[in-house]
Design a protein around this motif. Structure first.
Motif, PDB file in Angstrom:
ATOM      1  N   LYS A   1      11.969 -19.455 -17.559  1.00  0.00           N
ATOM      2  CA  LYS A   1      11.218 -18.251 -17.945  1.00  0.00           C
ATOM      3  C   LYS A   1      12.087 -17.000 -17.821  1.00  0.00           C
ATOM      4  N   LYS A   2      12.853 -16.947 -16.740  1.00  0.00           N
ATOM      5  CA  LYS A   2      13.760 -15.797 -16.544  1.00  0.00           C
ATOM      6  C   LYS A   2      14.843 -15.753 -17.609  1.00  0.00           C
ATOM      7  N   LYS A   3      15.308 -16.941 -18.048  1.00  0.00           N
ATOM      8  CA  LYS A   3      16.320 -16.987 -19.111  1.00  0.00           C
ATOM      9  C   LYS A   3      15.747 -16.478 -20.435  1.00  0.00           C
ATOM     10  N   ILE A   4      14.483 -16.831 -20.712  1.00  0.00           N
ATOM     11  CA  ILE A   4      13.843 -16.341 -21.934  1.00  0.00           C
ATOM     12  C   ILE A   4      13.741 -14.811 -21.896  1.00  0.00           C
ATOM     13  N   GLU A   5      13.357 -14.279 -20.741  1.00  0.00           N
ATOM     14  CA  GLU A   5      13.252 -12.819 -20.588  1.00  0.00           C
ATOM     15  C   GLU A   5      14.599 -12.156 -20.820  1.00  0.00           C
TER      16      GLU A   5
ATOM     17  N   MET B   1      14.956 -25.411 -17.973  1.00  0.00           N
ATOM     18  CA  MET B   1      15.773 -24.221 -17.678  1.00  0.00           C
ATOM     19  C   MET B   1      16.290 -23.546 -18.948  1.00  0.00           C
ATOM     20  N   GLY B   2      15.935 -24.099 -20.116  1.00  0.00           N
ATOM     21  CA  GLY B   2      16.294 -23.457 -21.376  1.00  0.00           C
ATOM     22  C   GLY B   2      17.627 -23.872 -21.954  1.00  0.00           C
ATOM     23  N   LYS B   3      18.229 -24.928 -21.430  1.00  0.00           N
ATOM     24  CA  LYS B   3      19.551 -25.354 -21.887  1.00  0.00           C
ATOM     25  C   LYS B   3      19.461 -26.275 -23.102  1.00  0.00           C
ATOM     26  N   ILE B   4      20.597 -26.461 -23.782  1.00  0.00           N
ATOM     27  CA  ILE B   4      20.714 -27.483 -24.816  1.00  0.00           C
ATOM     28  C   ILE B   4      21.142 -28.771 -24.124  1.00  0.00           C
TER      29      ILE B   4
ATOM     30  N   LYS C   1      12.771 -35.777 -27.510  1.00  0.00           N
ATOM     31  CA  LYS C   1      13.120 -35.455 -28.907  1.00  0.00           C
ATOM     32  C   LYS C   1      12.193 -34.412 -29.513  1.00  0.00           C
ATOM     33  N   GLN C   2      11.040 -34.191 -28.896  1.00  0.00           N
ATOM     34  CA  GLN C   2      10.103 -33.183 -29.417  1.00  0.00           C
ATOM     35  C   GLN C   2      10.585 -31.752 -29.161  1.00  0.00           C
ATOM     36  N   PHE C   3      11.595 -31.592 -28.309  1.00  0.00           N
ATOM     37  CA  PHE C   3      12.067 -30.252 -27.948  1.00  0.00           C
ATOM     38  C   PHE C   3      13.283 -29.872 -28.790  1.00  0.00           C
ATOM     39  N   PRO C   4      13.279 -28.644 -29.332  1.00  0.00           N
ATOM     40  CA  PRO C   4      14.368 -28.245 -30.250  1.00  0.00           C
ATOM     41  C   PRO C   4      15.758 -28.236 -29.597  1.00  0.00           C
ATOM     42  N   ASN C   5      15.809 -28.100 -28.279  1.00  0.00           N
ATOM     43  CA  ASN C   5      17.115 -28.055 -27.611  1.00  0.00           C
ATOM     44  C   ASN C   5      17.645 -29.434 -27.223  1.00  0.00           C
TER      45      ASN C   5
ATOM     46  N   ALA D   1      17.370 -22.544 -28.379  1.00  0.00           N
ATOM     47  CA  ALA D   1      16.097 -22.010 -28.877  1.00  0.00           C
ATOM     48  C   ALA D   1      15.207 -21.670 -27.683  1.00  0.00           C
ATOM     49  N   GLU D   2      14.414 -20.604 -27.816  1.00  0.00           N
ATOM     50  CA  GLU D   2      13.502 -20.240 -26.739  1.00  0.00           C
ATOM     51  C   GLU D   2      12.284 -21.160 -26.779  1.00  0.00           C
TER      52      GLU D   2
END
Length: 475
Positions: free
Chosen positions: A215-219, A326-329, A342-346, A369-370
């Protein structure tokens, strides 16, 4: 009308401070199942005597009593959830098998739950919990027994000497014990052994701490002040044994050194193969740094952009879920264990060596991607609990009280029931003698708790256990 709360007893094969999946995930399951207060939940975890704790628990952490360990476990989960967990904790006697790197139950652990509370039993790793079970039959004691398959035992065994032959035997025993002791089987992914009438559903979530980091990474990404959310490149974290993906990763890097020129990878982990992994990493022309293991939530990991995970021994990899949260690829193998991700874009999957190179190079040049609110929810323990409740059919428990079968199907049902009863009886008899238990691979003296463990757990000391001592205690 009986309005008492339904009781769910979650039995598992490990406990904190051992940071393994069967210690952490059942703990979160207990907390979130108890969250709304509509059901009574008990987490049943192994108690190890001091000499066995020293073999398992990291950083010289030991406990003088079950109550002391309970405080530790409760404090750990309380620091990671936003509510006060309302479940009970009980312990069963257990020992650590050094050869199997596993904690194994001692005696009839179903006795931990009184008969009047025996509604639903959730067996986390049912095969592991019942291989050497000798006592009351789980299906007889509990109205509903749900097995959750965590571990791809067959994949690990196949990597051993004569592994394929051993795997055939273990596959048969797993099927045998799971069928006679479980009403329902949930497989976290299709990577596990298949079981009759099983359901594939990922009923695990992510430690809320990782969603907060994401969440903090998205912000930061949305702040628009020029700050980069991710300033480091690629890494991998796992128990540092070859079978946990390190073998595959080193080989992929070795085979594609020219194509990946300039790539830097940081490896984190501690384990039996640490020295060998370090030696192999040094032989590469690429920059591959090796560090000791640490908590994946540690700030050192927050700024990495790409998580490389080529492991194919996992069932649903916890660290992959954490990295996505954590928002990583994530770059991972196109394997049944990764189907949920696989449902997640990253999540970027690859089929072969060339695919790994392409996915890794692309991931390093792109921004993640966020995650949407719905995607974040799908990774959470709230969503995992919803999935569990959906596939477990807990509403059907009361209907499992001895009900008369319809006459038209009576013959077929009674025949299959009789066959299962005979099968369960054979297992009960076979595991009732020390020599046959040893032949199956049980720990010596595991038919009943020894005097020391009975005292520690406040159990009645059986006559045969009086004066007995654990062989592992050399004092």
């Amino acid at each position: 009308m009986d309005n008492k709360k339904q009781h769910i007893a979650i039995f598992t094969t490990a406990s904190l401070p051992w940071m393994t999946g069967t210690a952490v995930n059942p703990l979160f399951r207990a907390a979130f199942l108890a969250k709304d207060g509509s059901r009574k939940v008990t987490l049943v975890i192994p108690w190890l005597s001091l000499q066995h704790q020293k073999l398992v628990y990291p950083n010289n952490i030991t406990f003088a009593s079950p109550s002391e360990q309970q405080v530790y476990v409760r404090q750990w989960v309380q620091e990671r959830v936003s509510f006060s967990p309302g479940f009970s904790i009980r312990f069963y006697p257990a020992k650590f098998a050094v050869d199997k790197r596993s904690i194994l139950a001692v005696g009839d652990i179903s006795e931990v739950i009184p008969d009047e509370e025996a509604d639903v039993a959730v067996l986390e790793e049912p095969e592991h919990l019942t291989w050497f079970h000798h006592g009351k039959r789980w299906k007889t004691k509990f109205r509903l027994v749900i097995g959750i398959i965590h571990t791809n035992y067959l994949e690990y065994i196949k990597r051993e000497k004569n592994g394929r032959i051993k795997a055939m035997g273990v596959k048969f025993i797993n099927s045998w014990v799971v069928e006679i002791y479980c009403h329902k089987v949930i497989r976290l992914s299709a990577a596990t052994q298949d079981y009759p009438n099983s359901i594939i559903c990922n009923v695990h979530g992510v430690n809320p701490k990782f969603l907060e980091i994401g969440k903090k990474k998205i912000e930061l990404q949305q702040s628009g002040n020029g700050n980069q959310a991710f300033t480091k490149g690629a890494y991998y974290i796992g128990k540092m044994v070859w079978s946990k993906g390190f073998k595959e990763l080193i080989k992929l890097l070795q085979d594609n050194q020219k194509e990946l020129i300039g790539l830097e990878v940081d490896l984190y982990g501690s384990g039996e193969d640490s020295d060998q992994v370090q030696a192999a990493a040094k032989k590469l022309d690429l920059v591959v740094r090796v560090y000791p293991g640490r908590d994946h939530a540690d700030p050192v990991f927050h700024d990495y952009k790409v998580f490389l995970n080529p492991s194919t021994t996992d069932v649903v990899c916890t660290t992959t879920a954490e990295a996505l949260a954590m928002g990583k690829i994530v770059v991972c193998a196109n394997h049944p264990s990764n189907d949920f991700f696989k449902q997640f874009p990253n999540c970027r999957t690859y089929d072969n060596s060339n695919g790994f190179v392409e996915a890794t190079r692309k991931a390093l040049t792109e921004e993640p991607a966020e995650l949407t609110g719905a995607q974040r929810h799908e990774l959470s323990w709230e969503a995992a609990t919803e999935r569990f409740l959906r596939v477990a059919d807990l509403d059907q428990v009361s209907a499992r009280k001895p009900a008369k079968s319809p006459l038209k199907s009576f013959a077929s049902i009674s025949l299959s029931t009789r066959m299962e009863d005979v099968s369960a009886y054979l297992h009960h008899v076979a595991l009732g003698f020390e020599t046959s238990r040893r032949a199956f691979g049980a720990i010596p003296g595991s038919l009943q708790a020894d005097e020391e463990q009975c005292k520690e757990l406040g159990l009645a000391i059986p006559a045969a256990a009086q004066g007995s001592k654990d062989p592992a205690d050399k004092s």
